[in-house]
Structures are given as structure tokens and as C-alpha cells.
Design a protein around this motif. Structure first.
Motif, PDB file in Angstrom:
ATOM      1  N   ARG A  56      11.364   4.571  -4.792  1.00  0.00           N
ATOM      2  CA  ARG A  56      11.673   3.614  -3.576  1.00  0.00           C
ATOM      3  C   ARG A  56      12.281   4.954  -2.459  1.00  0.00           C
ATOM      4  NH1 ARG A  56       7.846   0.572  -2.299  1.00  0.00           N
ATOM      5  NH2 ARG A  56       7.968  -1.299  -4.039  1.00  0.00           N
TER       6      ARG A  56
ATOM      7  N   ALA B  33      -0.657  10.979   2.133  1.00  0.00           N
ATOM      8  CA  ALA B  33      -1.001  10.159   2.422  1.00  0.00           C
ATOM      9  C   ALA B  33      -2.403  11.404   3.569  1.00  0.00           C
ATOM     10  CB  ALA B  33      -0.318   8.937   3.018  1.00  0.00           C
TER      11      ALA B  33
ATOM     12  N   TYR C 206       1.202   5.126  -2.145  1.00  0.00           N
ATOM     13  CA  TYR C 206       1.250   6.821  -1.829  1.00  0.00           C
ATOM     14  C   TYR C 206       1.836   7.563  -2.656  1.00  0.00           C
ATOM     15  CZ  TYR C 206      -2.231   5.716   1.398  1.00  0.00           C
ATOM     16  OH  TYR C 206      -4.221   5.746   2.433  1.00  0.00           O
ATOM     17  N   ARG C 207       3.510   6.444  -2.461  1.00  0.00           N
ATOM     18  CA  ARG C 207       4.364   6.781  -2.975  1.00  0.00           C
ATOM     19  C   ARG C 207       4.214   7.511  -4.860  1.00  0.00           C
ATOM     20  NH1 ARG C 207       9.907   5.704  -1.405  1.00  0.00           N
ATOM     21  NH2 ARG C 207       9.017   4.570   1.227  1.00  0.00           N
TER      22      ARG C 207
ATOM     23  N   GLY D  86       1.819  -2.152   5.061  1.00  0.00           N
ATOM     24  CA  GLY D  86       1.541  -0.695   5.164  1.00  0.00           C
ATOM     25  C   GLY D  86       1.408   0.286   6.500  1.00  0.00           C
ATOM     26  N   ARG D  87       0.738   0.980   6.467  1.00  0.00           N
ATOM     27  CA  ARG D  87       0.536   1.519   8.137  1.00  0.00           C
ATOM     28  C   ARG D  87      -1.036   1.269   8.663  1.00  0.00           C
ATOM     29  NH1 ARG D  87       4.608   2.502   6.262  1.00  0.00           N
ATOM     30  NH2 ARG D  87       5.718   3.860   5.528  1.00  0.00           N
TER      31      ARG D  87
ATOM     32  N   GLY E  21       9.205   8.517  -0.229  1.00  0.00           N
ATOM     33  CA  GLY E  21       9.172   8.331   0.520  1.00  0.00           C
ATOM     34  C   GLY E  21       7.665   9.159   1.678  1.00  0.00           C
TER      35      GLY E  21
ATOM     36  N   SER F 157       0.927  -1.207  -0.111  1.00  0.00           N
ATOM     37  CA  SER F 157      -0.120   0.227  -0.045  1.00  0.00           C
ATOM     38  C   SER F 157       0.379   1.342   0.473  1.00  0.00           C
ATOM     39  CB  SER F 157      -1.071   0.197   0.948  1.00  0.00           C
ATOM     40  OG  SER F 157      -0.231  -0.206   2.375  1.00  0.00           O
ATOM     41  N   GLY F 158       2.020   1.356   0.404  1.00  0.00           N
ATOM     42  CA  GLY F 158       3.001   2.819   0.413  1.00  0.00           C
ATOM     43  C   GLY F 158       3.036   2.963  -1.340  1.00  0.00           C
ATOM     44  N   ALA F 159       3.493   2.140  -1.353  1.00  0.00           N
ATOM     45  CA  ALA F 159       4.022   2.277  -2.957  1.00  0.00           C
ATOM     46  C   ALA F 159       3.164   2.408  -4.051  1.00  0.00           C
ATOM     47  CB  ALA F 159       4.096   0.745  -3.584  1.00  0.00           C
TER      48      ALA F 159
ATOM     49  N   ASP G  84       3.332  10.423  10.012  1.00  0.00           N
ATOM     50  CA  ASP G  84       2.359   9.128  10.101  1.00  0.00           C
ATOM     51  C   ASP G  84       1.589   8.976  11.402  1.00  0.00           C
ATOM     52  OD1 ASP G  84       2.584   8.808   7.173  1.00  0.00           O
ATOM     53  OD2 ASP G  84       4.987   7.586   7.502  1.00  0.00           O
TER      54      ASP G  84
HETATM   55  O1  C5P Z   1       5.708   1.584   3.095  1.00  0.00           O
HETATM   56  P1  C5P Z   1       6.223   2.975   2.344  1.00  0.00           P
HETATM   57  O2  C5P Z   1       7.913   3.512   3.225  1.00  0.00           O
HETATM   58  O3  C5P Z   1       6.402   3.104   1.069  1.00  0.00           O
HETATM   59  O4  C5P Z   1       5.426   4.384   2.317  1.00  0.00           O
HETATM   60  C1  C5P Z   1       5.642   5.529   2.041  1.00  0.00           C
HETATM   61  C2  C5P Z   1       4.198   6.669   2.919  1.00  0.00           C
HETATM   62  O5  C5P Z   1       3.065   6.371   2.489  1.00  0.00           O
HETATM   63  C3  C5P Z   1       4.617   6.236   4.641  1.00  0.00           C
HETATM   64  O6  C5P Z   1       6.067   7.058   4.696  1.00  0.00           O
HETATM   65  C4  C5P Z   1       3.013   6.858   4.858  1.00  0.00           C
HETATM   66  O7  C5P Z   1       3.164   8.074   5.339  1.00  0.00           O
HETATM   67  C5  C5P Z   1       2.273   6.411   4.008  1.00  0.00           C
HETATM   68  N1  C5P Z   1       1.643   4.686   3.825  1.00  0.00           N
HETATM   69  C6  C5P Z   1       0.105   5.260   4.323  1.00  0.00           C
HETATM   70  N2  C5P Z   1      -0.460   3.961   4.354  1.00  0.00           N
HETATM   71  C7  C5P Z   1      -0.031   3.238   3.726  1.00  0.00           C
HETATM   72  C8  C5P Z   1       0.790   3.065   4.028  1.00  0.00           C
HETATM   73  C9  C5P Z   1       1.903   3.742   3.460  1.00  0.00           C
HETATM   74  O8  C5P Z   1      -0.396   6.181   5.203  1.00  0.00           O
HETATM   75  N3  C5P Z   1      -0.798   2.422   4.813  1.00  0.00           N
END
Ligand code: C5P
Length: 231
Positions: free
Chosen positions: A93, A105, A40-41, A131-132, A98, A36-38, A186
């Protein structure tokens, strides 16, 4: 009894080893993988490419809703990703991406725009969701919820090594500062802040290697889902 495909959620802050664990689990179980981070990226990258300000909630949410993405698990790479049919390389990445991701996000309309898309990854035979807010918001009825933590210093260290291994330039002090800022944003945001679900299994990985994290995960999957994961 849940009639939908099973889901294992893996949440936690950046640099805690979620990506490595999820990639391994998805390959071992033959399940789908949601990074899921991808999302948002990719939203942040697509918004920057369109010259949008990262605070422009309405337009960034439109970009998020229209993303054309595909995830491809790969034993050699963490995961390969296509945006609009074209594979995205290292830019996805980078720490810059990020940080930009963490800004978009925090926008509620962006999170709403990505919610259904994330839930659509839940397909047979099962899903590993990284994810988060996977266990708190996206899949509150997940079959197993894992939450990984580690000290900020250890996470900066791991992220530094990962970047250097990939040939990406990195500075440990700047990285540590950026990780701390990203964690703060976050954890403090109003919508879907980073926190373990009430029914999550929490593991501090500061002093654990990959083998230890895998062993803990295998034990929980065997206990709760009655599935034996090969070491
Ligand atoms: O996991 P990753 O470092 O790729 O995530 C990038 C950013 O995306 C995180 O710092 C966070 O702010 C956001 N994110 C989020 N919810 C998720 C996954 C990522 O808010 N489920």
C-alpha cells in the motif's frame, strides 16, 4: 439478459475512497471483491524483486501473467492479500509501490496479461470490481458502473490520514505531488486511461463523508439491481 454473475464496477482516481466503499459493499452483499490496483501493485513489487526495469514490457508482462495471488476480505483491514502463498504487508500500500504500479500499468502487454485474470473474479453470487478501467475495459457489460471523483487536495488529505493511521510515515506536500503525477500518468496513457464509462454514474465526493457515498450507492443498487443493501 446477462447470464453471468452480476458485477458492480467502482472506478476513479487514487485516494477517492473506492477501496473503503468496495470493501463495505462486498461484505454487505456477500459478493467477491476484485482490487485490481493490487494486481498492478503486486506486478510492480514482483518485478522490482526480480530486479527488472519497470519499463521492460516483455519481462514485466511475463511476471504479471505468472502472479499467484489471493484476496481475502477482512472487516478490520481494507483487504488481505497473499502473493505466492505468503501474506503481503504494508509494502503493497505504500506510495512508492503505487507509483511503480502506475508505471507498469501504462504498459499494454501488462494490461493484456492481467485482463483474463480480472474477468475470472466474476463469479456467483456477484463481484465488486475496484479500479480505473473496470467499467470501460474489463467489465463493459457491468450491471452498475460507479465513478468516484474528488478534488486532488482532498484526496491527498485522505491518503495522508490513512497512511498516518496505519503508522506509515508520510509528508502531505510530497503526497499531493505524487498523487498529481500518478493521476496525470493514469489519465494520459494510451491504453485504458482513467475515465468514466459513458454509462457510469459519477459522484463527486469532495464534500461528502462515507455515509453520503454509501447512501448514494445503496439508492442506485436498489434502483438498478433491485437489491436492498443494509446501511
Ligand atoms: O488503486 P491503486 O492505487 O491500488 O492502483 C495503483 C495503480 O495501478 C494506479 O495508479 C493505476 O496506475 C494502476 N491501476 C490501473 N488500472 C486499474 C487499477 C489500478 O491502471 N484497474
Amino acid at each position: 439478459m446477462n447470464s453471468q454473475a452480476p458485477v458492480i464496477t467502482v472506478d476513479g482516481p487514487s485516494g477517492v475512497g473506492k477501496g473503503t466503499l468496495c470493501q463495505w459493499l462486498a461484505l454487505r452483499l456477500g459478493w467477491h471483491l476484485l482490487d485490481s490496483g493490487a494486481l498492478y501493485r503486486l506486478t510492480a513489487l514482483a518485478a522490482l524483486r526480480r530486479n527488472l526495469a519497470l519499463q521492460d514490457e516483455t519481462h514485466v508482462a511475463l511476471v504479471a501473467a505468472a502472479l499467484d495471488i489471493e484476496f481475502i476480505p477482512d472487516p478490520d483491514n481494507l483487504v488481505r492479500i497473499r502473493l505466492d502463498g505468503t501474506e503481503i504487508g504494508d509494502a503493497l500500500r505504500s506510495e512508492t509501490t503505487g507509483n511503480a504500479a502506475s508505471q507498469v500499468a501504462a504498459l499494454p502487454a501488462v494490461r493484456t496479461a492481467l485482463l483474463e485474470r480480472q474477468r475470472n473474479f466474476r463469479q456467483a453470487p456477484g463481484l465488486i470490481a475496484d479500479g480505473r478501467d473496470m467499467g470501460t475495459v474489463v467489465f463493459p457489460d457491468a450491471d452498475l458502473k460507479l465513478f468516484l471523483t474528488a478534488s486532488a487536495g482532498k484526496r491527498a488529505d485522505r491518503r495522508y490520514k490513512q497512511l498516518i493511521e496505519k503508522g506509515v510515515d508520510a509528508n502531505l506536500d510530497i503526497l499531493a505531488k505524487e498523487i498529481a503525477e500518478r493521476d496525470e500518468r493514469d489519465a494520459q496513457r494510451a491504453v485504458a486511461p482513467l475515465k468514466p464509462a459513458a454509462d457510469a454514474e459519477v459522484l463527486d465526493t469532495t464534500l461528502l463523508g462515507i455515509a453520503g457515498v454509501r447512501a448514494w450507492t445503496r439508492a442506485l443498487i436498489s434502483q438498478r439491481l433491485k437489491i436492498r443493501v443494509i446501511p
